[in-house]
Design a protein around this motif. Sequence first.
Motif, PDB file in Angstrom:
ATOM      1  N   VAL A  30       0.901  -1.259   0.176  1.00 22.14           N
ATOM      2  CA  VAL A  30      -0.104  -0.078  -0.141  1.00 22.14           C
ATOM      3  C   VAL A  30       0.986   1.362   0.012  1.00 22.14           C
ATOM      4  CG1 VAL A  30      -1.738   1.386   1.369  1.00 22.14           C
ATOM      5  CG2 VAL A  30      -1.976  -1.106   1.042  1.00 22.14           C
ATOM      6  N   MET A  31       2.027   1.263   0.817  1.00 23.99           N
ATOM      7  CA  MET A  31       2.769   2.465   0.993  1.00 23.99           C
ATOM      8  C   MET A  31       3.789   2.704  -0.281  1.00 23.99           C
ATOM      9  SD  MET A  31       2.165   3.691   3.996  1.00 23.99           S
ATOM     10  CE  MET A  31       3.719   4.619   4.373  1.00 23.99           C
ATOM     11  N   PHE A  32       4.053   1.490  -1.070  1.00 25.38           N
ATOM     12  CA  PHE A  32       4.838   1.572  -2.029  1.00 25.38           C
ATOM     13  C   PHE A  32       4.494   2.728  -3.353  1.00 25.38           C
ATOM     14  CE2 PHE A  32       6.920   0.178  -6.081  1.00 25.38           C
ATOM     15  CZ  PHE A  32       8.181  -0.155  -5.765  1.00 25.38           C
ATOM     16  N   SER A  33       5.577   3.352  -3.556  1.00 34.72           N
ATOM     17  CA  SER A  33       5.275   4.353  -4.839  1.00 34.72           C
ATOM     18  C   SER A  33       6.339   4.212  -5.845  1.00 34.72           C
ATOM     19  CB  SER A  33       5.609   5.859  -4.363  1.00 34.72           C
ATOM     20  OG  SER A  33       5.739   6.668  -5.487  1.00 34.72           O
ATOM     21  N   GLU A  34       5.796   3.938  -7.234  1.00 35.47           N
ATOM     22  CA  GLU A  34       6.589   3.558  -8.232  1.00 35.47           C
ATOM     23  C   GLU A  34       7.748   4.509  -8.594  1.00 35.47           C
ATOM     24  OE1 GLU A  34       4.116   1.891 -11.511  1.00 35.47           O
ATOM     25  OE2 GLU A  34       4.021   0.341 -10.462  1.00 35.47           O
TER      26      GLU A  34
END
Length: 307
Positions: free
Chosen positions: A227-231
Amino acid sequence: MRNFVNLNDLTKQEIMTLITTSLAYKNGELSVPKQTRYVANLFFENSTRTASSFQMAESKLGWQQIQVNPQTSSTQKGESLSDTLKTLGAIGVDAVVLRHHVNEWYVPLIAENSPLIPQLVNAGDGSGQHPSQSLLDLMTIYENFGHFSGLKIRIVGDLSHSRVARSNAEILNRLGAQVSFAGPREWYPTDFDQYGTYQEIDTGIEALDVLMLLRVQHERLADQDNVMFSETTYHQQFGLTHERYDRLQKTAIVMHPAPVNRGVEIADELVEADKSRIFTQMANGVYARIAILASLTEDKINDISID
Ligand code: CP
């Protein structure tokens, strides 16, 4: 060789023999031996490259493929891996190429020492080892540079979940490369300190010979981390951007075991750039796997002589 489960079980000489044999098959200096053998490919985890390139290698060797689909097999009724393999051995299967999410799935099977269990080839175990990928990676590096000693190799990304990173870190260190690691600090397993040093990705990037990128393994991340991951943030902080690519020396090569998250670990257009060896790695995989399978029929990994 009875089983092929961890490249680090082999001596440096045996590994070099597998690399040079793989290259000899690729370059047509050695003809692929035709053999009458039966093999089953069991992939309990998804695969495109490893599964299809083992199938291609088996076809080139003349091996008959016995179709067993783990998703429709009796493992779904609760049959154990051990009984599944003994069943295949009983009906005449000589070797099984197997991928499973359990780390070291092969250890209890080898410990059984049952003549019914076919020869085992590890096509990936959880976050443990990926020895056939490691061999094709070594083959690709050796094909480019002709040696490993002193090469500056940086492995970047999701190190804690990557069986490719674990296989390669250990073996490249043994073969004399200068290994370093980069990526999110929380994805750095501290036991990797024994194989190399943790660095910021940009530190000394101009001097690297090999930049090896790793896939972000969303399927092994905790829900909250996904959920926290930003590409975009990952790409800027740890990915191969155009700016970083231009800072690499002309002779440097870029590797990635694939599948690639384009625009995350590497800018989309750089996947096929001059310094990229990503599709060469896939092509080399067929020859590396021919060498692995052919060596199963020998007591030891014999040196080849090429005229
Ligand atoms: N590199 C690799 O193991 O790819 P697959 O998961 O597609 O086999």
